[in-house]
Design a protein around this motif. Structure first.
Motif, short mmCIF file in Angstrom:
data_model
loop_
_atom_site.label_atom_id
_atom_site.label_comp_id
_atom_site.label_asym_id
_atom_site.label_seq_id
_atom_site.Cartn_x
_atom_site.Cartn_y
_atom_site.Cartn_z
N LEU A 50 0.85 -1.19 0.00
CA LEU A 50 0.00 0.00 0.00
C LEU A 50 0.88 1.24 0.00
CD1 LEU A 50 -2.65 -1.11 2.63
CD2 LEU A 50 -2.71 -1.31 0.15
N SER A 51 0.42 2.30 -0.70
CA SER A 51 1.20 3.52 -0.72
C SER A 51 1.11 4.21 0.63
CB SER A 51 0.68 4.45 -1.81
OG SER A 51 -0.63 4.87 -1.48
N ARG A 52 2.00 5.16 0.89
CA ARG A 52 2.00 5.84 2.18
C ARG A 52 0.74 6.66 2.35
NH1 ARG A 52 7.95 7.74 3.87
NH2 ARG A 52 7.33 6.73 5.79
N THR A 53 0.28 7.26 1.25
CA THR A 53 -0.95 8.04 1.33
C THR A 53 -2.11 7.15 1.74
OG1 THR A 53 -0.06 9.23 -0.56
CG2 THR A 53 -2.28 9.76 0.11
N ALA A 54 -2.22 5.97 1.10
CA ALA A 54 -3.33 5.07 1.42
C ALA A 54 -3.24 4.62 2.86
CB ALA A 54 -3.29 3.88 0.48
N THR A 55 -2.03 4.25 3.31
CA THR A 55 -1.86 3.81 4.68
C THR A 55 -2.29 4.91 5.65
OG1 THR A 55 0.11 2.68 3.87
CG2 THR A 55 -0.21 2.75 6.25
N LEU A 56 -1.89 6.13 5.32
CA LEU A 56 -2.21 7.26 6.18
C LEU A 56 -3.71 7.49 6.24
CD1 LEU A 56 -0.78 9.56 7.75
CD2 LEU A 56 -1.11 10.96 5.73
N VAL A 57 -4.35 7.55 5.07
CA VAL A 57 -5.75 7.92 5.01
C VAL A 57 -6.65 6.82 5.58
CG1 VAL A 57 -7.65 8.42 3.44
CG2 VAL A 57 -5.42 9.49 3.09
N HIS A 58 -6.35 5.56 5.23
CA HIS A 58 -7.27 4.49 5.61
C HIS A 58 -7.00 3.91 6.98
CE1 HIS A 58 -9.41 4.17 1.80
NE2 HIS A 58 -8.26 4.44 1.23
N LEU A 59 -5.73 3.90 7.41
CA LEU A 59 -5.40 3.21 8.65
C LEU A 59 -4.97 4.15 9.77
CD1 LEU A 59 -3.44 0.15 7.31
CD2 LEU A 59 -5.68 0.20 8.39
N LEU A 60 -3.97 4.99 9.49
CA LEU A 60 -3.37 5.75 10.57
C LEU A 60 -4.28 6.89 11.03
CD1 LEU A 60 0.27 5.81 9.23
CD2 LEU A 60 -0.77 4.25 10.84
N LEU A 61 -4.84 7.61 10.06
CA LEU A 61 -5.66 8.76 10.42
C LEU A 61 -6.86 8.35 11.28
CD1 LEU A 61 -4.86 11.58 9.80
CD2 LEU A 61 -6.41 11.62 7.86
N PRO A 62 -7.64 7.32 10.85
CA PRO A 62 -8.77 6.92 11.70
C PRO A 62 -8.31 6.52 13.10
CG PRO A 62 -8.94 5.88 9.57
CD PRO A 62 -7.62 6.57 9.59
N ALA A 63 -7.17 5.81 13.17
CA ALA A 63 -6.70 5.36 14.48
C ALA A 63 -6.20 6.52 15.32
CB ALA A 63 -5.60 4.31 14.31
N ALA A 64 -5.77 7.61 14.68
CA ALA A 64 -5.20 8.73 15.43
C ALA A 64 -6.24 9.80 15.74
CB ALA A 64 -4.05 9.35 14.64
N VAL A 65 -7.47 9.60 15.26
CA VAL A 65 -8.50 10.63 15.46
C VAL A 65 -8.73 11.00 16.93
CG1 VAL A 65 -11.00 10.90 15.36
CG2 VAL A 65 -9.73 10.58 13.29
#
Lengths: 287, 279, 292
Positions: free
Chosen positions: A179-194
């Protein structure tokens, strides 16, 4: 039963007990006194008309309608600028630079200094940079931008903590799936960091709404309804300051305004701690 | 790099006769003089190994001999580790894995990886499979649905979860989670699967199910599996490679057909290890 | 396959775009502190050139209209108010945290902690207002005029108390439980355990709390402006009115022009210097302590 051999132990223990409880009682009493006083004098003046009507006679009579609008606008400008800046910086620091990266370390250090800058100095800076150099004058825009600089360190710190709380194996498995870094960020990291982001946001709003010194000579004193972001607008905290210091006979409305401000802050802080415990709960379920 | 086949269902759907495919001993991945240094200190050195297409190759050896690091070189996860330097040569067919300008995203699509601890994303079962597919350019809803069903059937999870595809993946049991992770990799139609002790965090029953699943993938995928369980390696591996630590550095001691490695090893170290005397 | 390749390159482009965006935001966030220093210096420069740094401490008084710019009385005002409030708030705050952890019944510890958190959230202008209408008249009855250094110290104490109390609370929470069990197993009574085991284990956190509260005390403006009387003089007793550096800026900035305005930026620089000195000394001391 064995007697304690050392008499001074008993005395010391007793003294410690007394001072610990004494301190707790003193703090509680002071707090209740302060809050009780403001509720007692303020509550009777608060009404729908007070919240919506414009101030009259320099604020002695009338309400705080335009002042609430100005406060909201200043806050809006502050968030519109600080949120993207803060989240972007937090993502870069937490996800895109290593702990030893020079730029990351310099940025962190600079933010630490920023967090320690007294609010009056932010006011001086805002006046010199936003009002004078950028030519924005005494305006809601200047005030909001000054506050944005002020809340940035809080916002960045707690958002970054939100990202650091995301377990590393998500990043690894995302990378292993190509997965690209953007995809990882948007789909996984951002929701978890909300949750972390929200706590930071709420704390930042709390700090911004309580601020006075940085606004006196950036957003100004004018208590009319603002017509654009380039108008001067009076924040609620400045209204309280002005009524109590410069307007004789303004105490009643000052009390009411203070109560409104305190209630807003209690709601904001309550939300922050609810969010913090809620997100903690979520983390436990996830693990 | 070699152009990729688009992901299609036919790629995944094999006739039943093919389910227990066979290993053909035709070199697919060539590793030449591979070394890995972490902050200047070598983790393993001079590994030269040829991995056969469609075979299950077991990497065995004591802890800390660089088996897991070796796996992460193959899909370039080492790029994510600061202070990590890889030297040597890895080729998959004609593709130079360690070439500087390589598109690692496409590489990692060709090479799936399964971790020791099951690590599904904190999303629903369906989303776990769907979101990587979408990221790799599969947009057609019907195709996605078919791929999800096909891969879940492949890992034997379909009957267990078909009624609750939208419930959180983290609510599954450990063994189910691991099979979901395998399905997530298979959905991208990889050619190579890297497995880092995929059964060691599971209870014996789930471990057995996952082991059977791995065996069922033989022939269709080239599988490298790190395991500490020698009995398991004997049961499932076609080939085996034995790693050992010498002077604090991991080295490949012996590699070859699993039966030979386990029953008549050439090297005395291997003999001692597989007979349970050392390690 | 072309579709696959174009897909890849567009994704790489997104990654690139994202990375540029992130570097841009971080760059901006990182330079704000620098920008603040630059503007303080730029705006203060005329005063430093026309008046010179020395005269800010040697002039006979602060009368900008007459060209007299002595900052010393206000510096004293800031230092006295800071010292007084830190001296009172530190023990009170630490005792508060100890109360939460070791003395309060569980049903009381939670609400008490929430109360401290609420105190931390109340804006300084509300503290100032309360000080002005409640505290100042009370002090005025004991010893006129009322607005005084004492009022400033008391209000500042209430304001910085939550800072030290919350920091102390957090650092006590980090004291390993087995230390406490060990001490309890030795039969140490409560206070002896706190003094011998808890304080040494928590000292770096407590120290950070003191630094933070000191920083807040130096920088506080509104509350102290509202209760201190704002007379420019070096106080000779607790009941004398004083003016702090911060209050001076807030009071005069609205109408200051030319050298006067620049002189106010000089006092801003002095404030920043105090904060930086505080941070640097804190790091210097804690670095020494890590290795003991």
């Amino acid at each position: 039963m064995i007697e304690t051999p050392n008499q001074s132990w008993n005395l010391r223990e007793w003294l410690a007990f007394a001072s610990v409880w004494g301190a707790a009682v003193l703090v509680t009493v002071t707090f209740c006194w302060l809050l009780g006083d403001i509720i007692w004098h303020g509550l009777s003046h608060i009404s729908w008309t007070f919240l919506t009507a414009p101030p009259e006679n320099a604020g002695r009579r009338g309400g705080i309608g335009p002042i609430l609008v100005s406060t909201g606008l200043i806050l809006g400008v502050c968030l519109a600028v600080s949120l993207p800046l803060g989240v972007g910086t937090a993502v870069l620091l937490a996800e895109f630079t290593s702990d030893t990266n020079l730029f990351g370390r310099l940025t962190r250090r600079s933010l630490d200094v920023l967090a320690g800058v007294p609010s009056i100095v932010f006011g001086l800076f805002g006046n010199a940079f936003f009002c004078k150099t950028l030519g924005l004058g005494f305006s809601i825009l200047s005030g909001g931008l000054t506050l944005a600089c002020m809340v940035l360190p809080i916002l960045i710190r707690s958002t970054e903590e939100g990202f650091r709380a995301v377990p590393d194996n998500y990043r690894l498995s995302a990378a292993a799936l190509g997965l690209s870094r953007t995809a990882t960020l948007v789909h996984l990291l951002l929701p978890a960091a909300v949750p972390g982001l929200l706590v930071g946001l709420v704390l930042g709003v709390g700090r911004a709404i309580a601020e006075t010194a940085a606004l006196i000579f950036t957003s100004g004193y004018v208590d009319r309804m603002p017509e654009s972001l380039l108008d001067s607008g009076r924040a609620l905290s400045i209204h309280i300051f002005d009524l109590s210091m410069n307007v004789s006979g303004g105490d009643a409305n000052a009390y009411a305004s203070a109560l409104v401000l305190v209630i807003m802050l209690l709601i904001i802080n309550g939300t922050a701690s609810w969010l913090a415990t809620h997100s903690l709960h979520r983390k436990i379920v996830t693990v | 790099m070699t152009p990729l086949e688009p992901i299609t269902v036919s790629h995944l759907h094999h006739p039943a006769g093919d389910r227990f495919g066979r290993c053909e001993r035709q070199p697919f991945v060539e590793v030449d003089q591979l070394s890995l240094h972490y902050r200047g200190k070598p983790a393993f050195q001079d590994v030269t190994l040829s991995i056969n297409k469609g075979c299950i190759t077991a990497l065995v050896g004591p802890s800390g001999c660089g088996k897991t690091s070796f796996l992460t070189c193959l899909n370039r996860l080492t790029d994510l580790i600061a202070g990590c330097r890889v030297s040597g040569r890895i080729t998959i067919e004609t593709l130079d894995v360690l070439a500087p300008g390589l598109d690692v995203i496409q590489l990692r699509r060709r090479i799936g990886m399964i971790f020791q601890k099951p690590n599904p994303f904190p999303l629903s079962i369906r989303k776990n499979l769907e979101f990587p597919l979408r990221e790799h350019g599969v947009r057609d809803r019907r195709q996605i649905a078919q791929t999800i069903e096909a891969t879940l059937r492949d890992v034997g999870l379909w009957e267990e979860v078909k009624d609750r595809l939208d419930s959180p993946a983290l609510a599954l049991s450990g063994g189910q989670q691991q099979r979901l992770c395998i399905a997530r990799s298979l959905a991208l139609a990889p050619e190579v699967l890297l497995m880092d002790e995929p059964c060691s965090a599971l209870d014996p029953l789930s471990s057995g199910v996952v082991e059977d699943l791995i065996v069922s993938l033989r022939g269709r995928y080239t599988i490298l599996i790190v395991t500490h369980n020698l009995a398991q390696a004997r049961r499932i591996a076609d080939d085996a490679a034995f790693f050992w630590v010498q002077n604090g550095v991991g080295r490949l001691i012996e590699a070859g057909i699993a039966k030979q490695i386990f029953e008549e090893p050439h090297d005395p170290l291997t003999a001692a290890y597989v007979s349970g005397m050392r390690g | 396959m072309t579709s696959s390749n174009s897909n890849t390159s567009s994704r790489w482009a997104t990654d690139h775009l994202l990375s540029w965006f992130l570097w841009g935001t971080a760059m901006m966030a990182g330079t704000i502190a620098l920008l603040i220093m630059v503007f303080l210096v730029l705006e203060a420069l005329p005063a430093l050139q026309h008046i010179g740094l020395v005269r800010f401490f040697t002039d006979s008084s602060w009368h900008p209209a007459e060209g007299l710019y002595n900052l010393a009385p206000m510096l004293w005002g800031t230092l006295f108010a800071m010292a007084g409030s830190v001296l009172i708030a530190t023990p009170l705050g630490i005792l508060s945290a100890i109360f939460c952890h070791y003395y309060a019944p569980p049903a009381l510890a939670g609400p008490y902690r929430r109360l401290i958190e609420l105190l931390a959230g109340i804006p300084s202008v509300v503290y100032g207002f309360w000080g002005l209408v409640v505290l100042v008249p009370l002090i005025g009855e004991v010893h006129p005029p009322g607005p005084s250094l004492l009022a400033g110290i008391l209000i500042l104490t209430i304001m910085i108390l939550p800072t030290i109390a919350l920091m102390a609370d957090a650092s006590l929470a980090h004291v390993p439980q087995h230390y406490l069990r060990g001490a309890a197993a030795l039969g140490l009574p409560r206070w002896a355990m706190i003094r011998r085991v808890v304080f040494p284990a928590a000292k770096s956190g407590l120290f950070t709390g003191v630094i933070l509260e000191t920083g807040r005390a130096i920088g506080e403006t509104m509350a102290i402006l509202m209760v201190c009387g704002n007379v420019v003089q070096t106080p000779s007793s607790l009941f004398d009115p004083v003016r702090t550096l911060t209050a001076n800026i807030a009071l005069e900035m609205a109408y200051a022009l030319g050298d006067h305005r620049a002189a106010l930026f000089v006092s801003g620089l002095v404030l920043m210097a105090m904060i930086v000195a505080l941070i640097v000394s804190a790091e210097w001391i804690s670095r020494g302590r890590i290795y003991d």
